[in-house]
Design a protein around this motif. Structure first.
Motif, PDB file in Angstrom:
ATOM      1  N   ALA A  94      10.372 117.759 -10.099  1.00  0.00           N
ATOM      2  CA  ALA A  94      11.112 116.505  -9.921  1.00  0.00           C
ATOM      3  C   ALA A  94      12.599 116.728 -10.139  1.00  0.00           C
ATOM      4  O   ALA A  94      13.440 116.239  -9.374  1.00  0.00           O
ATOM      5  CB  ALA A  94      10.576 115.447 -10.887  1.00  0.00           C
ATOM      6  N   THR A 119      20.336 115.170  -4.505  1.00  0.00           N
ATOM      7  CA  THR A 119      20.644 113.746  -4.407  1.00  0.00           C
ATOM      8  C   THR A 119      21.616 113.343  -5.506  1.00  0.00           C
ATOM      9  O   THR A 119      22.555 112.567  -5.291  1.00  0.00           O
ATOM     10  CB  THR A 119      19.357 112.915  -4.542  1.00  0.00           C
ATOM     11  OG1 THR A 119      18.342 113.549  -3.794  1.00  0.00           O
ATOM     12  CG2 THR A 119      19.573 111.508  -4.044  1.00  0.00           C
ATOM     13  N   PHE A 120      21.394 113.896  -6.671  1.00  0.00           N
ATOM     14  CA  PHE A 120      22.280 113.617  -7.793  1.00  0.00           C
ATOM     15  C   PHE A 120      23.697 114.086  -7.464  1.00  0.00           C
ATOM     16  O   PHE A 120      24.684 113.380  -7.703  1.00  0.00           O
ATOM     17  CB  PHE A 120      21.733 114.331  -9.034  1.00  0.00           C
ATOM     18  CG  PHE A 120      22.551 114.118 -10.271  1.00  0.00           C
ATOM     19  CD1 PHE A 120      22.612 112.870 -10.872  1.00  0.00           C
ATOM     20  CD2 PHE A 120      23.266 115.173 -10.831  1.00  0.00           C
ATOM     21  CE1 PHE A 120      23.373 112.676 -12.005  1.00  0.00           C
ATOM     22  CE2 PHE A 120      24.026 114.982 -11.959  1.00  0.00           C
ATOM     23  CZ  PHE A 120      24.081 113.739 -12.557  1.00  0.00           C
ATOM     24  N   TRP A 174      14.162 118.746  -7.241  1.00  0.00           N
ATOM     25  CA  TRP A 174      14.287 117.986  -6.007  1.00  0.00           C
ATOM     26  C   TRP A 174      15.329 116.886  -6.113  1.00  0.00           C
ATOM     27  O   TRP A 174      15.799 116.383  -5.107  1.00  0.00           O
ATOM     28  CB  TRP A 174      12.922 117.392  -5.620  1.00  0.00           C
ATOM     29  CG  TRP A 174      12.028 118.422  -4.997  1.00  0.00           C
ATOM     30  CD1 TRP A 174      12.036 119.751  -5.272  1.00  0.00           C
ATOM     31  CD2 TRP A 174      11.041 118.216  -4.004  1.00  0.00           C
ATOM     32  NE1 TRP A 174      11.102 120.389  -4.512  1.00  0.00           N
ATOM     33  CE2 TRP A 174      10.468 119.477  -3.726  1.00  0.00           C
ATOM     34  CE3 TRP A 174      10.562 117.096  -3.334  1.00  0.00           C
ATOM     35  CZ2 TRP A 174       9.450 119.636  -2.794  1.00  0.00           C
ATOM     36  CZ3 TRP A 174       9.551 117.255  -2.410  1.00  0.00           C
ATOM     37  CH2 TRP A 174       9.002 118.522  -2.141  1.00  0.00           C
ATOM     38  N   THR A 175      15.637 116.481  -7.317  1.00  0.00           N
ATOM     39  CA  THR A 175      16.589 115.385  -7.476  1.00  0.00           C
ATOM     40  C   THR A 175      18.024 115.893  -7.545  1.00  0.00           C
ATOM     41  O   THR A 175      18.952 115.139  -7.292  1.00  0.00           O
ATOM     42  CB  THR A 175      16.245 114.574  -8.745  1.00  0.00           C
ATOM     43  OG1 THR A 175      14.848 114.345  -8.757  1.00  0.00           O
ATOM     44  CG2 THR A 175      16.961 113.239  -8.759  1.00  0.00           C
TER      45      THR A 175
END
Lengths: 307, 450
Positions: free
Chosen positions: A44, A51-52, A47-48
């Motif tokens: 998690a 985007t972060f 994968w974030t």
């Protein structure tokens, strides 16, 4: 579409009626082990991160974005909302406002039309006996193989000849066409899983097909419809190719993805606006996903035993 | 019961959304414009009354240049009553082909490449220019430009804006301090380079790094040298592959480029040795001029945007450019790019708008608007009204010169397997050591057969 293909098929095609407790208990045991949780958290986080980074970039001033990576934000934090202002203002570089509205106008019928048609068709394939049913079903299923790219020019020619080229109708109809095979297939599988006894009982009570469909099937189908609805929504919202081809890029009907593609300017000089634009664009899918995600859980656990 | 109620709600929601959709669609049609006949419209009476007519224009020009372009259309709309409806989309080059093939092309497409123009005409949907448009282009443009707007001898598309690539960036301050003068022939340029090299300074700097397009600045160099050594006719033959890529003329042209870029006395000022050209981003290739480590950088007029904020770009400022000279001072070959207005609907308003864009009024309006849309090769453009930069003025001056021979960037016109693949890659290998012979042989071998 590939993600949409794989993900819902698993929960929808499992048999939730036999030994549901045993199976879910075993799954629960496996999935709640400490190591599994650790792996899940690591995945998690990994994968974030992009985007972060995008989120951080979107609030940095233009000079900072062009000079250094988003991680240097932490040593040198400057926060500004200029990027969002520039992206949203209609006089400035972009002006996503009207495109945002176009996206809604495109996405709502493009979700409702195929799901409505697919539910009816799936019911017919699952519970109405007619000649050539299996052959027809295989044909529809096989339609998924056709890549949408090869259909673009012939479809556009048809639209132009029938006078609806460059209107919302062209986009709605295209998205419906492209969504139907998979939606029919998934809903058919789901309906097939509903116990025959339920349908027979309804028939004993004097219900016809229309009543069975609306009174018996629809309440049971809600999780499946929601799942397909979410995937179709995400697909249409994020689509650039179909909208661009059938809208012709005019600002009257082009969706937000077209505006995003143009946001960076002729020479790509305004690329610092892209992260802010992307964030505005993904806000809606996130809201839709979060508000409908409980249906996923319901679809996984409750299945056809509800009601 | 709750299921029933929620179903009613769902229906109501759907119905209201559909109503909203229809309402929004209805709002799309704009109100009719009327024509104005004030004194400011004297030059526009030739286009007649076009009230209520709409011309749909499709282009790949997007922000911020789209606003400049729209502004140049306003007087035409005001004086003829027509509405010019622009669609600005970066994916123009693929979309316009799809639209033309499917049968709903725009009224006018602003085409930036002669190759695409030919493809679009080949769909059979394009409409040749009217007699008025042709007359206007004959009056205002050189025959080179008209030829690029024509396909198989039929004139289709009047030119719009232009850009210029045959420029050498330099430091006017250095020239003044050292007493150098701007060279007017290729030999003078070499003499001056030698003179600077003799002082121990490397006179040229370059960078060709550009992601997967690495190498393209060398293709521009070679095109410029091809034009200068062999003239426009041989250049055309080379681009159209009527002479092989490895025949003597192109080989000599690449060797001529090598005299500059592979000459360890000449390059790479402020950046390293010859091989550093391949690893330097093209945006950074000319920056050593500012620090005084380099004297010359050959790059198109758009390079003006690459100088850091605060740099004055003018004939007596920090940096400026001169025209990359021809073999003799009388030779003026110009390498560049341009846009053409290809019509797809045979209607008076479409032809009138094409004529307008080819007119001196339009070119002057564009020049007044400045920015990236100022320059055109229109001889009737009033450059004195130009709010453009000094470099745009120079481009105007060179493009409007009656002696100027204009040629389009050749790699854009070559097949993609060469123009945007092997030409880039092989010249990059060439700069890092591959011989000229091997380079042109390999590019020739990659040319698509048939």
């Amino acid at each position: 579409m590939t993600t949409a293909d794989a993900a819902p098929a698993a929960p929808l095609t499992t048999t939730p009626f036999v030994g549901v407790d045993v199976a879910s208990g075993r799954a629960k045991k496996k999935l709640t082990s400490r190591w599994a949780s650790l792996v899940a958290v690591i995945i998690a986080v990994l994968w974030t991160i992009p985007t972060f980074g995008l989120a951080i970039s979107s609030i940095r001033p233009q000079g900072d974005i062009q000079d250094s990576g988003w991680w240097s934000f932490f040593s040198n934090p400057h926060v500004t909302l200029d990027n969002y202002r520039a992206v949203l203002s209609s006089t400035g570089t972009g002006g996503l406002g009207s495109y945002f509205l176009n996206s809604f106008i495109i996405v709502i019928p493009s979700v409702i039309i195929p799901i409505a048609l697919a539910a009816l068709a799936a019911y017919a394939f699952a519970w109405i006996d007619f000649k050539g049913r299996n052959l027809l079903f295989i044909c529809i299923f096989a339609l998924q193989i056709v890549p949408i790219q090869v259909t673009l020019i012939p479809l556009l020619t048809l639209y132009v000849d029938s006078g609806i080229g460059g209107s919302f109708w062209a986009i709605w109809i295209s998205h419906s066409i492209f969504a139907l095979p998979l939606a029919i297939f998934l809903l058919h599988n789901f309906m097939k899983e509903i116990p025959k006894e339920l349908i027979e009982a309804a028939r004993m009570d004097g219900a016809r097909h229309v009543q069975i469909f609306f009174r018996v099937m629809m309440p049971l189908l809600t999780p499946a419809l929601a799942a397909i609805g979410i995937f179709q929504f995400l697909w249409v919202w994020n689509d650039l190719l179909v909208a661009l081809t059938f809208s012709g890029g005019t600002s009257d009907i082009a969706p937000i993805t077209v505006a995003l593609a143009n946001l960076s300017g002729t020479q790509g000089t305004a690329w610092h606006l892209l992260s802010a634009g992307a964030f505005i664009s993904i806000a809606v899918p996130i809201v839709v996903f979060l508000s409908l995600q409980r249906y996923f859980v319901r679809g996984l656990l409750a299945g056809g035993l509800k009601g | 019961m709750t299921a029933l109620a929620s179903r009613h709600r769902a229906f109501a929601l759907t119905a209201s959304l559909l109503t909203l959709t229809l309402a929004v669609t209805a709002c799309g049609s704009s109100s009719k414009k009327t024509r104005s006949t004030g004194p400011e419209c004297a030059a526009y009476t030739q286009y007649g009354d076009l009230s209520g007519k709409t011309v749909k224009v499709f282009t790949g020009i997007v922000t911020p240049e789209d606003a400049l372009l729209k502004k140049t259309w306003v007087p035409f709309e005001h004086c003829t009553g027509a509405t010019i409806k622009g669609t600005f989309d970066k994916s123009f080059e693929t979309q316009v082909l799809v639209q033309a093939k499917a049968g709903n092309p725009p009224d006018i497409a602003i085409v930036p490449q002669p190759g695409l123009l030919q493809q679009l005409v080949a769909t059979g949907k394009a409409v040749p220019a009217s007699a008025e448009t042709t007359a206007m282009v004959d009056k205002n443009f050189s025959t080179d430009w008209k030829a690029y707007g024509s396909v198989n001898g039929t004139f289709y598309a009047p030119p719009q804006n232009a850009s210029m690539k045959s420029l050498v960036w330099y430091s006017p301050k250095e020239f003044k301090d050292k007493g150098y003068t701007v060279p007017t022939t290729l030999d003078e340029l070499i003499t001056l380079s030698d003179k600077i090299a003799a002082t121990g300074k490397k006179p040229w700097c370059a960078g060709i790094g550009s992601g997967e397009a690495t190498g393209w600045p060398i293709t521009d160099w070679m095109e410029d040298m091809m034009l200068r050594l062999w003239g426009p006719d041989e250049y055309d033959k080379w681009v159209q592959h009527k002479i092989a890529f490895n025949s003597p003329e192109p080989t000599a042209a690449l060797d001529e480029v090598g005299k500059f870029l592979k000459n360890s006395k000449y390059v790479n000022g402020g950046l390293g040795n010859v091989k550093s050209i391949a690893t330097t981003a093209f945006q950074d290739g000319g920056l050593p001029i500012l620090k005084g480590n380099c004297s010359f950088h050959r790059q198109a007029s758009f390079y003006a945007a690459n100088w850091p904020a605060g740099t004055t770009v003018s004939p007596d400022g920090d940096v400026f450019a001169f025209y990359l000279p021809g073999k003799t001072a009388a030779d003026k070959p110009v390498l560049g790019g341009g846009e053409f207005m290809l019509g797809f609907r045979d209607a008076p308003e479409v032809h009138a708008f094409q004529t307008f864009v080819a007119s001196g009024e339009w070119a002057t309006l564009a020049a007044q608007g400045g920015g990236g849309r100022a320059v055109s090769a229109n001889k009737a453009a009033d450059v004195s009204k130009c709010t453009c930069s000094e470099i745009d003025k120079l481009a105007f001056q060179v493009l409007q010169d009656p002696k100027a021979i204009f040629r389009f960037d050749g790699s854009d016109a070559m097949p993609a397997a060469v123009g945007s693949n092997s030409f880039w890659k092989q010249t990059t290998s060439w700069i890092t050591g591959q011989s000229t012979k091997t380079t042109v042989d390999k590019i020739e071998a990659s040319w698509p057969k048939g």
